[in-house]
Design a protein around this motif. Structure first.
Motif, PDB file in Angstrom:
ATOM      1  N   GLN A   1      15.025 -22.338 -33.091  1.00 30.03           N
ATOM      2  CA  GLN A   1      15.351 -21.066 -34.040  1.00 30.03           C
ATOM      3  C   GLN A   1      13.971 -20.341 -33.948  1.00 30.03           C
ATOM      4  N   ASN A   2      12.617 -20.966 -33.927  1.00 28.28           N
ATOM      5  CA  ASN A   2      11.462 -20.335 -34.023  1.00 28.28           C
ATOM      6  C   ASN A   2      11.234 -19.841 -32.551  1.00 28.28           C
ATOM      7  N   ALA A   3      11.849 -18.652 -32.442  1.00 31.30           N
ATOM      8  CA  ALA A   3      11.938 -18.289 -30.838  1.00 31.30           C
ATOM      9  C   ALA A   3      10.665 -17.793 -30.130  1.00 31.30           C
ATOM     10  N   LYS A   4       9.668 -17.046 -30.924  1.00 28.04           N
ATOM     11  CA  LYS A   4       8.322 -16.655 -30.397  1.00 28.04           C
ATOM     12  C   LYS A   4       7.635 -17.903 -30.041  1.00 28.04           C
ATOM     13  N   GLN A   5       7.468 -18.712 -30.895  1.00 28.76           N
ATOM     14  CA  GLN A   5       6.830 -20.056 -30.839  1.00 28.76           C
ATOM     15  C   GLN A   5       7.200 -20.928 -29.521  1.00 28.76           C
ATOM     16  N   ALA A   6       8.550 -20.874 -29.554  1.00 33.34           N
ATOM     17  CA  ALA A   6       9.023 -21.793 -28.641  1.00 33.34           C
ATOM     18  C   ALA A   6       8.812 -21.457 -27.235  1.00 33.34           C
ATOM     19  N   LEU A   7       8.879 -20.065 -27.059  1.00 32.43           N
ATOM     20  CA  LEU A   7       8.872 -19.369 -25.844  1.00 32.43           C
ATOM     21  C   LEU A   7       7.490 -19.275 -25.255  1.00 32.43           C
ATOM     22  N   ASN A   8       6.545 -19.357 -26.177  1.00 28.58           N
ATOM     23  CA  ASN A   8       5.146 -19.627 -26.016  1.00 28.58           C
ATOM     24  C   ASN A   8       4.702 -20.867 -25.167  1.00 28.58           C
ATOM     25  N   ILE A   9       5.388 -22.103 -25.387  1.00 32.34           N
ATOM     26  CA  ILE A   9       5.333 -23.005 -24.567  1.00 32.34           C
ATOM     27  C   ILE A   9       6.327 -23.495 -23.443  1.00 32.34           C
TER      28      ILE A   9
ATOM     29  N   VAL B   1      13.814 -23.584 -22.840  1.00 30.07           N
ATOM     30  CA  VAL B   1      13.980 -23.134 -24.236  1.00 30.07           C
ATOM     31  C   VAL B   1      15.214 -22.266 -24.219  1.00 30.07           C
ATOM     32  N   ILE B   2      16.314 -22.493 -25.257  1.00 26.16           N
ATOM     33  CA  ILE B   2      17.427 -21.938 -25.495  1.00 26.16           C
ATOM     34  C   ILE B   2      17.496 -21.207 -26.917  1.00 26.16           C
ATOM     35  N   VAL B   3      17.322 -19.865 -26.745  1.00 27.72           N
ATOM     36  CA  VAL B   3      17.129 -18.964 -28.051  1.00 27.72           C
ATOM     37  C   VAL B   3      18.167 -17.837 -28.159  1.00 27.72           C
ATOM     38  N   GLY B   4      18.255 -17.373 -29.325  1.00 30.72           N
ATOM     39  CA  GLY B   4      19.483 -16.287 -29.445  1.00 30.72           C
ATOM     40  C   GLY B   4      19.579 -16.459 -31.078  1.00 30.72           C
ATOM     41  N   PRO B   5      20.464 -15.279 -31.463  1.00 37.32           N
ATOM     42  CA  PRO B   5      20.921 -15.146 -32.769  1.00 37.32           C
ATOM     43  C   PRO B   5      21.690 -16.248 -33.409  1.00 37.32           C
ATOM     44  N   ASN B   6      21.893 -16.400 -34.815  1.00 38.40           N
ATOM     45  CA  ASN B   6      22.705 -17.420 -35.245  1.00 38.40           C
ATOM     46  C   ASN B   6      24.272 -17.113 -34.717  1.00 38.40           C
TER      47      ASN B   6
ATOM     48  N   PHE C   1      16.225 -18.980 -22.173  1.00 37.47           N
ATOM     49  CA  PHE C   1      17.462 -18.781 -21.987  1.00 37.47           C
ATOM     50  C   PHE C   1      18.021 -18.042 -23.418  1.00 37.47           C
ATOM     51  N   VAL C   2      18.345 -16.641 -23.333  1.00 36.49           N
ATOM     52  CA  VAL C   2      18.465 -15.950 -24.302  1.00 36.49           C
ATOM     53  C   VAL C   2      20.342 -15.908 -24.236  1.00 36.49           C
ATOM     54  N   LEU C   3      20.861 -16.587 -25.245  1.00 38.59           N
ATOM     55  CA  LEU C   3      22.263 -16.495 -25.570  1.00 38.59           C
ATOM     56  C   LEU C   3      22.900 -15.574 -26.491  1.00 38.59           C
ATOM     57  N   VAL C   4      23.832 -15.090 -26.159  1.00 35.94           N
ATOM     58  CA  VAL C   4      24.475 -14.223 -27.152  1.00 35.94           C
ATOM     59  C   VAL C   4      25.968 -14.439 -27.068  1.00 35.94           C
TER      60      VAL C   4
END
Length: 236
Positions: free
Chosen positions: A194-202, A35-40, A207-210
């Protein structure tokens, strides 16, 4: 050490003169959810598009199954085993559900009825609505059509750009359950969410991008437990 099954390594590139990605690396193994997460504005969807060949790279390389595919077009990457589900405009609204799925099999020369049956087993609502125009379905059902159409190519990698955008929390949970089921078949899944918590749960890996750079990379569980990640990216 051998490569991950899919890797976009040290990717630098953007649109025109400005680079959006800076030495960004993403990878996923077969049967794994990354999962790729991070701010807008972090470059999440851009990174996904770079892996799929929709963004030219100035530096870096994309490899699938140990083979360099950096020079391949998106169409050629589909033939190599990559399925991509964009965030918007991802179904043919005037066509029926079944016709949408048939469109997904356009590159295949063999009998794809078994794959159609697998998609209907995974998404029973699509079998029920097979003769209905996709444009009449709910947002969550359309997403199932879009994922099902990508699965019709028999991909080894499924890439999802914001699969739960605009759907209710209940539908989001249902979609995540389906994504887990797809991964259990051995398909590698790389998704922006965008739903980072739920996505990281599965997620097996996150990868947290900034600003187009890797900020944190770890298992989903470890990222959820990291105080700095929680404070800065997950709302505490």
């Amino acid at each position: 050490m051998s490569d991950p099954f899919l890797i976009g390594e040290a990717m630098t590139g953007g649109y025109g003169a400005a680079d959006i990605l800076h030495d960004c690396t993403l990878s996923v193994e077969k049967g794994e959810i990354a999962v790729i997460v991070g701010p807008n504005g972090a470059g999440k969807s851009t990174a996904m598009k770079a892996v799929f060949g929709m963004l030219p790279l100035r530096k870096g390389e994309v490899r699938l199954g140990g083979k360099a595919i950096t020079s391949l077009s998106p169409q050629e990457r589909v033939r190599a085993g990559m399925g991509f589900v964009p965030q918007t405009a991802n179904v043919f609204t005037s066509m029926t559900v079944r016709e949408n799925l048939e469109m997904g099999a356009f590159i295949r020369q063999d009998d794809f009825s078994d794959t159609m049956d697998l998609v209907f087993d995974l998404f029973p609502i699509l079998k029920e609505k097979a003769t209905q125009p996709a444009g009449e379905l709910s947002g969550g059902q359309r997403q199932q059509v879009a994922v099902g159409r990508a699965l019709m190519t028999k991909p080894s990698v499924l890439m999802l750009d914001e699969p739960t955008a605009g759907v209710s929390p209940i539908v989001m949970d249902e979609l995540f359950d389906k994504i887990l089921e797809v991964a259990a078949t051995g398909i590698a899944i790389l998704m922006v969410e965008q739903n980072a918590k739920q996505a990281l749960n599965i997620a097996d890996k996150g990868f947290v991008l900034v600003q187009g750079r890797n900020r944190f990379t770890n298992t989903g569980e470890a990222l959820l437990a990291d105080p700095e990640v929680r404070r800065s990216f997950l709302g505490g």
